[in-house]
Design an enzyme around this catalytic site. Structure first.
Site, PDB file in Angstrom:
ATOM      1  N   SER A   1      22.080 -34.020  24.810  1.00 43.21           N
ATOM      2  CA  SER A   1      22.423 -35.364  25.285  1.00 43.21           C
ATOM      3  C   SER A   1      23.783 -35.749  24.725  1.00 43.21           C
ATOM      4  CB  SER A   1      21.384 -36.381  24.814  1.00 43.21           C
ATOM      5  OG  SER A   1      21.820 -37.698  25.094  1.00 43.21           O
TER       6      SER A   1
ATOM      7  N   TYR B   1      16.508 -39.947  18.145  1.00 45.92           N
ATOM      8  CA  TYR B   1      16.702 -39.131  19.352  1.00 45.92           C
ATOM      9  C   TYR B   1      18.056 -38.405  19.298  1.00 45.92           C
ATOM     10  CZ  TYR B   1      17.698 -38.288  24.348  1.00 45.92           C
ATOM     11  OH  TYR B   1      18.043 -37.732  25.550  1.00 45.92           O
TER      12      TYR B   1
HETATM   13  P1  NAP Z   1      11.897 -38.238  32.156  1.00 43.43           P
HETATM   14  O1  NAP Z   1      12.214 -38.738  33.508  1.00 43.43           O
HETATM   15  O2  NAP Z   1      11.229 -39.167  31.184  1.00 43.43           O
HETATM   16  O3  NAP Z   1      11.003 -36.909  32.302  1.00 43.43           O
HETATM   17  C1  NAP Z   1      10.534 -36.271  31.171  1.00 43.43           C
HETATM   18  C2  NAP Z   1       9.767 -35.032  31.559  1.00 43.43           C
HETATM   19  O4  NAP Z   1       9.396 -34.363  30.356  1.00 43.43           O
HETATM   20  C3  NAP Z   1       8.490 -35.309  32.318  1.00 43.43           C
HETATM   21  O5  NAP Z   1       8.344 -34.307  33.302  1.00 43.43           O
HETATM   22  C4  NAP Z   1       7.402 -35.179  31.253  1.00 43.43           C
HETATM   23  O6  NAP Z   1       6.179 -34.657  31.773  1.00 43.43           O
HETATM   24  C5  NAP Z   1       8.001 -34.125  30.368  1.00 43.43           C
HETATM   25  N1  NAP Z   1       7.500 -34.159  29.000  1.00 43.43           N
HETATM   26  C6  NAP Z   1       7.518 -35.174  28.115  1.00 43.43           C
HETATM   27  N2  NAP Z   1       6.964 -34.787  26.956  1.00 43.43           N
HETATM   28  C7  NAP Z   1       6.599 -33.477  27.113  1.00 43.43           C
HETATM   29  C8  NAP Z   1       5.974 -32.527  26.291  1.00 43.43           C
HETATM   30  N3  NAP Z   1       5.596 -32.836  25.048  1.00 43.43           N
HETATM   31  N4  NAP Z   1       5.762 -31.289  26.790  1.00 43.43           N
HETATM   32  C9  NAP Z   1       6.116 -30.969  28.057  1.00 43.43           C
HETATM   33  N5  NAP Z   1       6.707 -31.835  28.887  1.00 43.43           N
HETATM   34  C10 NAP Z   1       6.950 -33.085  28.423  1.00 43.43           C
HETATM   35  O7  NAP Z   1      13.194 -37.690  31.400  1.00 43.43           O
HETATM   36  P2  NAP Z   1      14.642 -37.206  31.941  1.00 43.43           P
HETATM   37  O8  NAP Z   1      15.543 -38.377  31.903  1.00 43.43           O
HETATM   38  O9  NAP Z   1      14.513 -36.412  33.175  1.00 43.43           O
HETATM   39  O10 NAP Z   1      15.082 -36.288  30.711  1.00 43.43           O
HETATM   40  C11 NAP Z   1      15.010 -34.884  30.740  1.00 43.43           C
HETATM   41  C12 NAP Z   1      15.814 -34.340  29.572  1.00 43.43           C
HETATM   42  O11 NAP Z   1      17.150 -34.817  29.661  1.00 43.43           O
HETATM   43  C13 NAP Z   1      15.301 -34.795  28.209  1.00 43.43           C
HETATM   44  O12 NAP Z   1      15.439 -33.757  27.275  1.00 43.43           O
HETATM   45  C14 NAP Z   1      16.226 -35.938  27.861  1.00 43.43           C
HETATM   46  O13 NAP Z   1      16.318 -36.140  26.472  1.00 43.43           O
HETATM   47  C15 NAP Z   1      17.520 -35.441  28.461  1.00 43.43           C
HETATM   48  N6  NAP Z   1      18.514 -36.473  28.713  1.00 43.43           N
HETATM   49  C16 NAP Z   1      18.279 -37.467  29.607  1.00 43.43           C
HETATM   50  C17 NAP Z   1      19.252 -38.448  29.821  1.00 43.43           C
HETATM   51  C18 NAP Z   1      19.077 -39.574  30.792  1.00 43.43           C
HETATM   52  O14 NAP Z   1      19.892 -40.514  30.793  1.00 43.43           O
HETATM   53  N7  NAP Z   1      18.064 -39.569  31.635  1.00 43.43           N
HETATM   54  C19 NAP Z   1      20.458 -38.394  29.115  1.00 43.43           C
HETATM   55  C20 NAP Z   1      20.660 -37.366  28.203  1.00 43.43           C
HETATM   56  C21 NAP Z   1      19.675 -36.400  28.017  1.00 43.43           C
HETATM   57  P3  NAP Z   1       4.812 -35.531  31.940  1.00 43.43           P
HETATM   58  O15 NAP Z   1       5.199 -36.707  32.787  1.00 43.43           O
HETATM   59  O16 NAP Z   1       3.854 -34.642  32.603  1.00 43.43           O
HETATM   60  O17 NAP Z   1       4.399 -35.918  30.564  1.00 43.43           O
END
Ligand code: NAP
Length: 248
Positions: free
Chosen positions: A143, A157
Site C-alpha cells: 500500500s 496497517y
Molecule cells: P476489500 O474490498 O475489503 O476485500 C478484501 C478481500 O480480502 C475480501 O475478498 C476478503 O474476503 C479477503 N480477506 C479478508 N481477510 C482475509 C483473510 N484473513 N483470509 C483470506 N481472505 C481475506 O479490500 P481491497 O480494497 O480490495 O484490498 C485488497 C488489498 O489491497 C489489501 O491487501 C489492501 O490492504 C490493499 N490495498 C487497498 C487499497 C484501497 O484503497 N482499496 C489501497 C492500498 C492497498 P471475505 O470477504 O471472504 O472475507
C-alpha cells in the site's frame, strides 16, 4: 497446460479484479476467500461466463491449517501453481497508536503479514527450481500507506504494509536464481469496500483532493499492473515496488 494463478482475498475489490483479468489473460484462477462464499462464487461464475476457468477455495490466510488445506486442494485439482497474488488484507477502524489494543495489532499483522508469508512459503515449495518446480511469479499487494505512515488513522496497517515491502525485497533476492520473480504493487486510494470496513465509506471521495491526479483509482487499474508483473512481459522485473497511486 493452462497456467494456474492463486489470488488471495479475491471475493471482491482488487482481488476480484485481479482474478477476472488473470482469467482473461489465460490463467486458471483460484479465487480464495475467508468468509464470503457467495461473493467468491459470483466471481467464479463471472469468469466462467467469459469462457475462463476458476474455482473458489476458502482459507483464512492467517490460519496455517486452512492455508495448507487450500494448497493441497490446488495440488489435487490442478497439479501446478504458476502465480500467486498475496492480496488478502484488512484495515481496522481509525485509531491513534495510543488507542490500539494488542488484539487489534495481532489481527492486523496476522492477516496482512503472517498470511502473506505462509502463502508465499507454500507457493515457493511448489514453484522453486530448488524444490523441483518450474519457477513462477509472486505479487504482494502492499500500500502507499507503507510510504505515508497513515498517522491518526492506521499506523498499524501502514506498518504491516511496510513489512510487506521488506518481505518483497528480501524474498525476491532469495529466490531470484530459482526461477521465481517477486514484486509488490502499492495501491493508493482505490474505490473498494475496504474503506467502509474501516468505518470510512467516503474515504476515497474525501481524500481525492490530496492525490495529484485528483481522483481515486479503480480495482481494475491496480489489476493491470499486477497482471503485467506476473506476465513474461515483466521477465527481468523482480524486487520492484510499483506504485499505482495517481502520483501520491
Ligand atoms: P476489500 O474490498 O475489503 O476485500 C478484501 C478481500 O480480502 C475480501 O475478498 C476478503 O474476503 C479477503 N480477506 C479478508 N481477510 C482475509 C483473510 N484473513 N483470509 C483470506 N481472505 C481475506 O479490500 P481491497 O480494497 O480490495 O484490498 C485488497 C488489498 O489491497 C489489501 O491487501 C489492501 O490492504 C490493499 N490495498 C487497498 C487499497 C484501497 O484503497 N482499496 C489501497 C492500498 C492497498 P471475505 O470477504 O471472504 O472475507
Amino acid at each position: 497446460m493452462q497456467k494456474v494463478l492463486l489470488v488471495t482475498g479475491a471475493s471482491r475489490g482488487i482481488g476480484a479484479a485481479v482474478a477476472v483479468l488473470g482469467a482473461r489473460s489465460g490463467y486458471a484462477v483460484v479465487v480464495n476467500y475467508a468468509a464470503n462464499r457467495s461473493a467468491a462464487d459470483a466471481v467464479v461464475r463471472s469468469i466462467e461466463q467469459q469462457g475462463g476457468t476458476a474455482v473458489a477455495f476458502q482459507a483464512d490466510v492467517a490460519q496455517e491449517d486452512q492455508v495448507l488445506a487450500m494448497f493441497a486442494g490446488i495440488d489435487q485439482r490442478f497439479g501446478r501453481l504458476d502465480a500467486l497474488v498475496n492480496n488478502a488484507g484488512v484495515v481496522d477502524v481509525v485509531a491513534r497508536v495510543d488507542e490500539m489494543s494488542v488484539q487489534r495489532l495481532r489481527r492486523m499483522f496476522d492477516i496482512n503479514v503472517l498470511g502473506t508469508f505462509i502463502c508465499a512459503r507454500e507457493a515457493i515449495l511448489r514453484m522453486s527450481t530448488r524444490h523441483g518446480g518450474p519457477g513462477g511469479a509472486i505479487v504482494n499487494i502492499s500500500s502507499a500507506a507503507a510510504r505515508l505512515g497513515s498517522p491518526g488513522q492506521y499506523v498499524d496497517y501502514a506498518s504491516a504494509k511496510g513489512a510487506i515491502d521488506a518481505f518483497t525485497m528480501g524474498l525476491a533476492k532469495e529466490v531470484a536464481a530459482e526461477g521465481i520473480r517477486v514484486n509488490a504493487v502499492r495501491p493508493g486510494l482505490i474505490e473498494t469496500e475496504i474503506h467502509a470496513s474501516g468505518g470510512l465509506p467516503d474515504r476515497v471521495r474525501d481524500l481525492a483532493h490530496l492525490v495529484p491526479m485528483k481522483r481515486g483509482g479503480s480495482a481494475e487499474e491496480v489489476a493491470q499492473a499486477v497482471i503485467w508483473l506476473l506476465s513474461d512481459a515483466a521477465s527481468y522485473t523482480t524486487m520492484s515496488l510499483v506504485d499505482v497511486s495517481g502520483g501520491r
